[in-house]
Every structure is written in C-alpha cells, then in structure tokens.
Design a protein around this motif. Structure first.
Motif, PDB file in Angstrom:
ATOM      1  N   ARG A   8       0.826  -1.205   0.000  1.00  0.00           N
ATOM      2  CA  ARG A   8       0.000   0.000   0.000  1.00  0.00           C
ATOM      3  C   ARG A   8       0.861   1.258   0.000  1.00  0.00           C
ATOM      4  NH1 ARG A   8      -3.087  -3.139   3.522  1.00  0.00           N
ATOM      5  NH2 ARG A   8      -2.149  -2.126   5.345  1.00  0.00           N
ATOM      6  N   GLN A   9       2.016   1.134   0.718  1.00  0.00           N
ATOM      7  CA  GLN A   9       2.886   2.287   0.756  1.00  0.00           C
ATOM      8  C   GLN A   9       3.496   2.585  -0.622  1.00  0.00           C
ATOM      9  OE1 GLN A   9       5.661   1.204   3.800  1.00  0.00           O
ATOM     10  NE2 GLN A   9       4.361   1.964   5.494  1.00  0.00           N
ATOM     11  N   GLU A  10       3.719   1.516  -1.403  1.00  0.00           N
ATOM     12  CA  GLU A  10       4.329   1.720  -2.719  1.00  0.00           C
ATOM     13  C   GLU A  10       3.328   2.130  -3.775  1.00  0.00           C
ATOM     14  OE1 GLU A  10       6.304  -1.866  -3.648  1.00  0.00           O
ATOM     15  OE2 GLU A  10       7.931  -1.567  -2.199  1.00  0.00           O
ATOM     16  N   GLU A  11       2.030   1.898  -3.478  1.00  0.00           N
ATOM     17  CA  GLU A  11       1.029   2.247  -4.484  1.00  0.00           C
ATOM     18  C   GLU A  11       0.983   3.775  -4.651  1.00  0.00           C
ATOM     19  OE1 GLU A  11      -2.533   0.546  -2.996  1.00  0.00           O
ATOM     20  OE2 GLU A  11      -2.199  -1.395  -3.988  1.00  0.00           O
ATOM     21  N   PRO A  12       0.903   4.264  -5.903  1.00  0.00           N
ATOM     22  CA  PRO A  12       0.824   5.716  -6.113  1.00  0.00           C
ATOM     23  C   PRO A  12      -0.488   6.275  -5.588  1.00  0.00           C
ATOM     24  CG  PRO A  12       0.475   4.521  -8.162  1.00  0.00           C
ATOM     25  CD  PRO A  12       0.903   3.501  -7.157  1.00  0.00           C
ATOM     26  N   LEU A  13      -0.434   7.448  -5.043  1.00  0.00           N
ATOM     27  CA  LEU A  13      -1.603   8.090  -4.459  1.00  0.00           C
ATOM     28  C   LEU A  13      -2.034   9.275  -5.307  1.00  0.00           C
ATOM     29  CD1 LEU A  13      -0.485   8.122  -0.704  1.00  0.00           C
ATOM     30  CD2 LEU A  13      -1.855   6.391  -1.900  1.00  0.00           C
ATOM     31  N   CYS A  14      -3.290   9.645  -5.154  1.00  0.00           N
ATOM     32  CA  CYS A  14      -3.834  10.814  -5.858  1.00  0.00           C
ATOM     33  C   CYS A  14      -3.133  12.073  -5.355  1.00  0.00           C
ATOM     34  CB  CYS A  14      -5.335  10.891  -5.615  1.00  0.00           C
ATOM     35  SG  CYS A  14      -6.104  12.372  -6.306  1.00  0.00           S
ATOM     36  N   LYS A  15      -2.603  12.877  -6.231  1.00  0.00           N
ATOM     37  CA  LYS A  15      -1.871  14.078  -5.852  1.00  0.00           C
ATOM     38  C   LYS A  15      -2.784  15.125  -5.208  1.00  0.00           C
ATOM     39  CE  LYS A  15       1.677  13.568  -9.399  1.00  0.00           C
ATOM     40  NZ  LYS A  15       2.328  14.179 -10.597  1.00  0.00           N
ATOM     41  N   HIS A  26      -5.929  14.386  -3.552  1.00  0.00           N
ATOM     42  CA  HIS A  26      -6.598  13.949  -2.325  1.00  0.00           C
ATOM     43  C   HIS A  26      -5.747  13.004  -1.491  1.00  0.00           C
ATOM     44  CE1 HIS A  26      -9.879  14.827  -5.305  1.00  0.00           C
ATOM     45  NE2 HIS A  26     -10.219  15.636  -4.309  1.00  0.00           N
ATOM     46  N   ASN A  27      -4.582  12.590  -1.974  1.00  0.00           N
ATOM     47  CA  ASN A  27      -3.667  11.701  -1.246  1.00  0.00           C
ATOM     48  C   ASN A  27      -4.334  10.380  -0.891  1.00  0.00           C
ATOM     49  OD1 ASN A  27      -1.052  11.278  -0.315  1.00  0.00           O
ATOM     50  ND2 ASN A  27      -1.628  11.780   1.798  1.00  0.00           N
ATOM     51  N   GLU A  28      -5.183   9.880  -1.790  1.00  0.00           N
ATOM     52  CA  GLU A  28      -5.837   8.591  -1.611  1.00  0.00           C
ATOM     53  C   GLU A  28      -5.406   7.639  -2.728  1.00  0.00           C
ATOM     54  OE1 GLU A  28     -10.010   8.732  -1.161  1.00  0.00           O
ATOM     55  OE2 GLU A  28      -9.976  10.202   0.488  1.00  0.00           O
ATOM     56  N   VAL A  29      -5.621   6.328  -2.487  1.00  0.00           N
ATOM     57  CA  VAL A  29      -5.205   5.315  -3.455  1.00  0.00           C
ATOM     58  C   VAL A  29      -5.988   5.494  -4.760  1.00  0.00           C
ATOM     59  CG1 VAL A  29      -5.077   2.841  -3.932  1.00  0.00           C
ATOM     60  CG2 VAL A  29      -4.590   3.703  -1.638  1.00  0.00           C
ATOM     61  N   LEU A  30      -5.289   5.377  -5.876  1.00  0.00           N
ATOM     62  CA  LEU A  30      -5.926   5.490  -7.202  1.00  0.00           C
ATOM     63  C   LEU A  30      -6.644   4.199  -7.517  1.00  0.00           C
ATOM     64  CD1 LEU A  30      -2.930   7.187  -9.031  1.00  0.00           C
ATOM     65  CD2 LEU A  30      -5.034   8.299  -8.297  1.00  0.00           C
ATOM     66  N   THR A  31      -7.951   4.274  -7.682  1.00  0.00           N
ATOM     67  CA  THR A  31      -8.741   3.059  -7.941  1.00  0.00           C
ATOM     68  C   THR A  31      -9.610   3.167  -9.184  1.00  0.00           C
ATOM     69  OG1 THR A  31     -10.500   3.925  -6.528  1.00  0.00           O
ATOM     70  CG2 THR A  31      -8.847   2.481  -5.493  1.00  0.00           C
ATOM     71  N   LEU A  32      -9.728   4.354  -9.780  1.00  0.00           N
ATOM     72  CA  LEU A  32     -10.615   4.571 -10.920  1.00  0.00           C
ATOM     73  C   LEU A  32      -9.833   5.154 -12.103  1.00  0.00           C
ATOM     74  CD1 LEU A  32     -13.619   6.180  -9.017  1.00  0.00           C
ATOM     75  CD2 LEU A  32     -13.461   3.799  -9.821  1.00  0.00           C
ATOM     76  N   PHE A  33     -10.448   5.040 -13.258  1.00  0.00           N
ATOM     77  CA  PHE A  33      -9.840   5.577 -14.491  1.00  0.00           C
ATOM     78  C   PHE A  33     -10.912   6.292 -15.300  1.00  0.00           C
ATOM     79  CE2 PHE A  33      -8.310   5.253 -18.915  1.00  0.00           C
ATOM     80  CZ  PHE A  33      -7.067   5.862 -18.751  1.00  0.00           C
ATOM     81  N   CYS A  34     -10.633   7.527 -15.691  1.00  0.00           N
ATOM     82  CA  CYS A  34     -11.572   8.332 -16.489  1.00  0.00           C
ATOM     83  C   CYS A  34     -11.295   8.082 -17.970  1.00  0.00           C
ATOM     84  CB  CYS A  34     -11.412   9.814 -16.162  1.00  0.00           C
ATOM     85  SG  CYS A  34     -12.490  10.882 -17.150  1.00  0.00           S
ATOM     86  N   GLU A  35     -12.259   7.508 -18.670  1.00  0.00           N
ATOM     87  CA  GLU A  35     -12.091   7.194 -20.084  1.00  0.00           C
ATOM     88  C   GLU A  35     -12.097   8.444 -20.954  1.00  0.00           C
ATOM     89  OE1 GLU A  35     -11.348   4.688 -21.779  1.00  0.00           O
ATOM     90  OE2 GLU A  35     -11.446   3.057 -20.339  1.00  0.00           O
ATOM     91  N   LYS A  36     -12.715   9.510 -20.468  1.00  0.00           N
ATOM     92  CA  LYS A  36     -12.767  10.727 -21.279  1.00  0.00           C
ATOM     93  C   LYS A  36     -11.421  11.457 -21.243  1.00  0.00           C
ATOM     94  CE  LYS A  36     -15.195  15.125 -21.846  1.00  0.00           C
ATOM     95  NZ  LYS A  36     -16.265  16.019 -21.346  1.00  0.00           N
ATOM     96  N   ASP A  37     -10.897  11.667 -20.027  1.00  0.00           N
ATOM     97  CA  ASP A  37      -9.647  12.405 -19.885  1.00  0.00           C
ATOM     98  C   ASP A  37      -8.431  11.491 -19.860  1.00  0.00           C
ATOM     99  OD1 ASP A  37     -11.119  14.750 -19.732  1.00  0.00           O
ATOM    100  OD2 ASP A  37     -11.293  14.647 -17.547  1.00  0.00           O
ATOM    101  N   LEU A  38      -8.664  10.152 -19.890  1.00  0.00           N
ATOM    102  CA  LEU A  38      -7.567   9.174 -19.808  1.00  0.00           C
ATOM    103  C   LEU A  38      -6.689   9.491 -18.595  1.00  0.00           C
ATOM    104  CD1 LEU A  38      -6.550   8.902 -23.583  1.00  0.00           C
ATOM    105  CD2 LEU A  38      -8.099   7.429 -22.272  1.00  0.00           C
ATOM    106  N   GLU A  39      -7.340   9.516 -17.410  1.00  0.00           N
ATOM    107  CA  GLU A  39      -6.655   9.953 -16.203  1.00  0.00           C
ATOM    108  C   GLU A  39      -6.974   9.004 -15.058  1.00  0.00           C
ATOM    109  OE1 GLU A  39      -6.313  14.204 -13.791  1.00  0.00           O
ATOM    110  OE2 GLU A  39      -7.626  14.034 -15.537  1.00  0.00           O
ATOM    111  N   LEU A  40      -5.975   8.712 -14.194  1.00  0.00           N
ATOM    112  CA  LEU A  40      -6.168   7.897 -12.998  1.00  0.00           C
ATOM    113  C   LEU A  40      -6.750   8.758 -11.885  1.00  0.00           C
ATOM    114  CD1 LEU A  40      -2.834   5.896 -13.127  1.00  0.00           C
ATOM    115  CD2 LEU A  40      -5.113   4.874 -13.207  1.00  0.00           C
TER     116      LEU A  40
END
Length: 456
Positions: free
Chosen positions: A90-97, A99-113
């Motif tokens: 969990r510590q190595e998983e990249p976090l949202c810049k 909200h500082n939360e784990v990235l779990t979703l992907f936006c198909e429109k903006d191609l963004e995690l």
C-alpha cells in the motif's frame, strides 16, 4: 533488519511478475521465469505463433508450460509467514496528488487515474469512470491490436524503403545504360552530335542528381518513420507488460502518438527515356531507313482518271484518262493511294521524283472523302507536303529522292531529302484510324513522275 530484507526478497521470489501476488498454481516458461498459470495464459490469450515472456521477452514456441510442483509448495509456505507485505504494497502504491488517496478509478474521457474522492469532485462528475482493472484490460487489448497493426505497417514501410534504395541503384543503372546508347549513336554521327551529346549528358546528370537527392531524402524520411515506428512499438510492447497502474499512467501520450503517426509520401522516380530522344534526322537517317523501311505498291483502284500507274504498281504520272473511271477513285484531285494501310508502329518509305512541276506526298485516313471536291487537308484527314520542281534555274532539291517517316503512336509525319540527308518538313496530329500513303500530281505537271524506291 537483515531478516526483514531477506524475508522481503523471499516473498518477491514467490510472487507472480504479472499480478504481483503470491504464485498460484505456478508454471515455468522455457526461459526459466515463473508465473501464475492463469496470469500467463491470460497474457497470451490473443497471441499467435510465438509467445513472449513478460519478463525477458524471450519468444516461447508454444503455450506448453511445465507445472512447478516444488515452487507451489514453497509458495504455500511463504504465504503462511506473517509479513508486512500488504502494508508495504500500500505504501508503494501511487496516491492521488490532489486527495492523497489510493488510485482506484480511471476516467475514459480524460484518460486519467483517479481516486474515490475525485469521483465526487466537480471536475469529473457525469464522466465515464471505471475500475482500474477493467480499464487496464480494455486498454491492454487496444494496445495489443496496435502492436499487430503497427508491425504490419512497419513491414510495409521496410519494403518501401528497400524499394527506394533499389530505385536509387536502378536510376544509376538506367542512366549508365542510356549514356552507353547515346555514345553508340554519337559514334555513327559524330560530326553532327558532338554539341548535342554534351547538352544531353548534362541534362542526364542534372536529372540523375535531382532524382537521387529526392530518393535519398525520401529514404531518410522513411528511415526516420521506421525509427519512430520501432520506438513506438517497443514502448507499446513494454507498456503491455507493465502493471495496470503503470500501463494507464501516461497512456494518453501513446494514443496521441499512435493516432498522429503519418507515413511520409513516397517519391516516385518514373524516368521517361523518350524525353531524351533527339530529332530523328540526328539519330542517323541511314539507321532509320534500315530499321523501318517498308515496300509499298500503288492501288490502281484508288487512282484518279488522270493518274496513270505503271504495270509494276510502283510509279505514277499524270496522263490522259482511258476507259471508265474507277468507282473508288479520288476524283477530286489527281492522286492515288498505296495498297498497304498503316494503323500502328513506325514506317519509312521513299520515292524518286523526275520531271518538273508540283506534287504532294503524305498520308490520308482510310475514310478520306471520295468523289467530292473537298480540298485535301488535315481537317478532313489528309496530311501532305507539297514539293515544287522548277523547270529551270538552280534548285535546292533538284531531282530529289524524298523519304517519308510515319510514327503512328506519336502522330508524326516527317519528310527528308535523301540526296543530302536533310530534314524538310514535319506534321504532328492525332491518328485514330488506318492511314494510307498518299501520292498526288498537280494537273499542270504533265511531265512529272513519282516512283516508289527501295532505299536511298
């Protein structure tokens, strides 16, 4: 501390390089790397022929993999050891810049995690958001399709590049061959072609340099395109082997480069040898006669009543009519046609003119109007050249031998004085039907006689 490091290494060795979890039902590839049975088969799902190892890219010949029973038991043992693996992961998983939360979703429109908090923000409301695993699977399939398409594209471009390289040498070969032909022609008529030969050779050098430069430049463009294709393919292949998060990170850049990659235009070097041909009289009249001379005879059925043909059907003169007129004769003007028609190719024939007066030589189309008083001209299908033989005084022609050269496809009729091998006159038009050699004597030229000859 050392124990923890060793334990971490042991857990890493017992992990699948694809799912990063403990190995489940481990199998070993030909190159010695271990994977979960389901993970490696899912990775190779859409592949045919050869199957690259996700770790070292070694091409395995088939899907046959050996089950590693000993590693399976070892993995079960490692799995039972209490570890800090989950926390470390969990510590190595990249976090949202944001909200500082784990990235779990992907936006198909903006191609963004995105993280779960991003889903409720105003920036991404009403946008298609899907779980990372689902997005990664979709984009992995898309990237795999890119690999096949760009691999085929690269093969096509490589073929085009090889052809252009070959064309460069072909240009040199053709230019060398044409120079040799040009030299041979110059040897026959050296006195007449010295200046022309130098001019043409300069033109060849200029065009050769121009074409070669364009081919080389085009080759550079294709080579650079190949380089970009190869880099993009390598990046796509490497991307396909990455984890879901790493694969989706920066995926927009790959898609943009894939979609905007354009193949450079191919330079065509169609050389036109005909543009370097010199006028026919410069290429040697003797050679033209030897190659294209035809043996003609006159057709009495087409003779005007005042035109008398000889028994051997090779000569014609003006005379008093006898008997009944021919139903097919050219009654408008005292003329006669050849028995042989021409509807293709190059042909040369020659006549000798004796006496004084005016005559007309040339060709007319087979459907030339008969039994009318229409004046023969190119408008109604008769292409002729007029010669006047004076009764006294100096003449540039004298008692001439005249050569007529017809190039049907080029639409050219040329006239030559065979006494001094000089060019007299030329006619250019478009021919669409059979042509008949045409011989005419003016009504005031009773002493003039035209005879078909076999050469100079």
């Amino acid at each position: 501390m050392a124990f923890a490091a060793s334990l971490a290494k042991l857990q890493a060795e017992a992990s699948c390089p694809i799912c990063l979890d403990h190995l489940r039902d481990p199998v070993t590839t030909e190159c010695g790397h271990n994977f979960c049975h389901s993970c490696i088969h899912q990775r190779w799902e859409d592949l045919r022929g050869t199957f690259p190892c996700p770790v070292c890219l070694h091409h395995c010949p088939d899907r046959s993999l050996k089950r590693n029973t000993q590693l399976c038991r070892m993995t079960e043992i490692v799995h039972q050891i209490p570890t800090m693996r989950g926390k470390r992961k969990r510590q190595e998983e990249p976090l949202c810049k944001k909200h500082n939360e784990v990235l779990t979703l992907f936006c198909e429109k903006d191609l963004e995690l995105l993280c779960a908090q991003c889903m409720v923000s105003s920036d991404h409301q009403d946008q298609p958001l899907i779980p990372i695993e689902e997005a990664a699977a979709s984009h992995r399939r898309m990237l795999k399709s890119h690999i096949e398409a760009k691999t085929n594209h690269l093969e096509v471009v490589e073929t085009l590049y090889k052809n252009q390289v070959q064309n460069t040498w072909e240009v040199k070969r053709k230019m060398g061959k044409w120079r040799e032909e040009l030299d041979n022609e110059c040897k026959e008529i050296k006195c007449f072609l010295a200046i022309e030969r130098n001019e043409i050779d300069n033109d060849l050098l200029i065009e050769e340099k121009d074409v070669e430069e364009k081919l080389i430049e085009n080759g550079r463009q294709i080579s650079y395109h190949m380089f970009r294709l190869s880099n993009l393919l390598s990046e796509i292949e490497e991307k396909c082997l990455q984890t879901d998060l790493d694969l989706l990170t920066g995926i927009e850049s790959i898609h943009n480069r894939y979609e905007n990659l354009e193949t450079p235009a191919i330079f065509s070097c169609d050389l036109k040898k005909g543009s370097y041909n010199l006028p026919p009289n410069y290429l040697g009249l003797h050679k033209m006669i030897r190659k294209f001379l035809v043996d003609l005879t006159l057709d009495p059925e087409t003779a005007h009543p005042n035109v008398i043909t000889s028994s051997d059907r090779r000569s014609v003169k003006y005379g008093t009519p006898s008997g009944f007129p021919n139903p097919q004769d050219l009654t408008s003007y005292p003329a006669v046609l050849s028995s042989e028609g021409i509807d293709a190719g190059r042909h040369f024939w020659a006549v000798k003119i004796t006496g004084t007066g005016e005559c007309f030589l040339g060709v007319c189309k087979e459907s030339f109007p008969r039994n009318t008083h229409i004046s023969p001209s190119a408008r109604n299908g008769c292409w002729q050249y007029s010669l006047w033989i004076p009764t006294s005084g100096p003449s540039s022609i004298g008692q001439p031998k005249i050569g007529i050269f017809l190039d049907y496809e080029l639409g050219e009729v040329s006239f030559y004085n065979l006494n001094d091998c000089s060019y007299l006159y030329g006619i250019t038009d478009t021919f669409t039907e059979k042509l008949m050699p045409y011989f005419s004597i003016a009504s005031s030229s009773a002493s003039l006689k035209i005879r078909i000859i076999r050469g100079k």
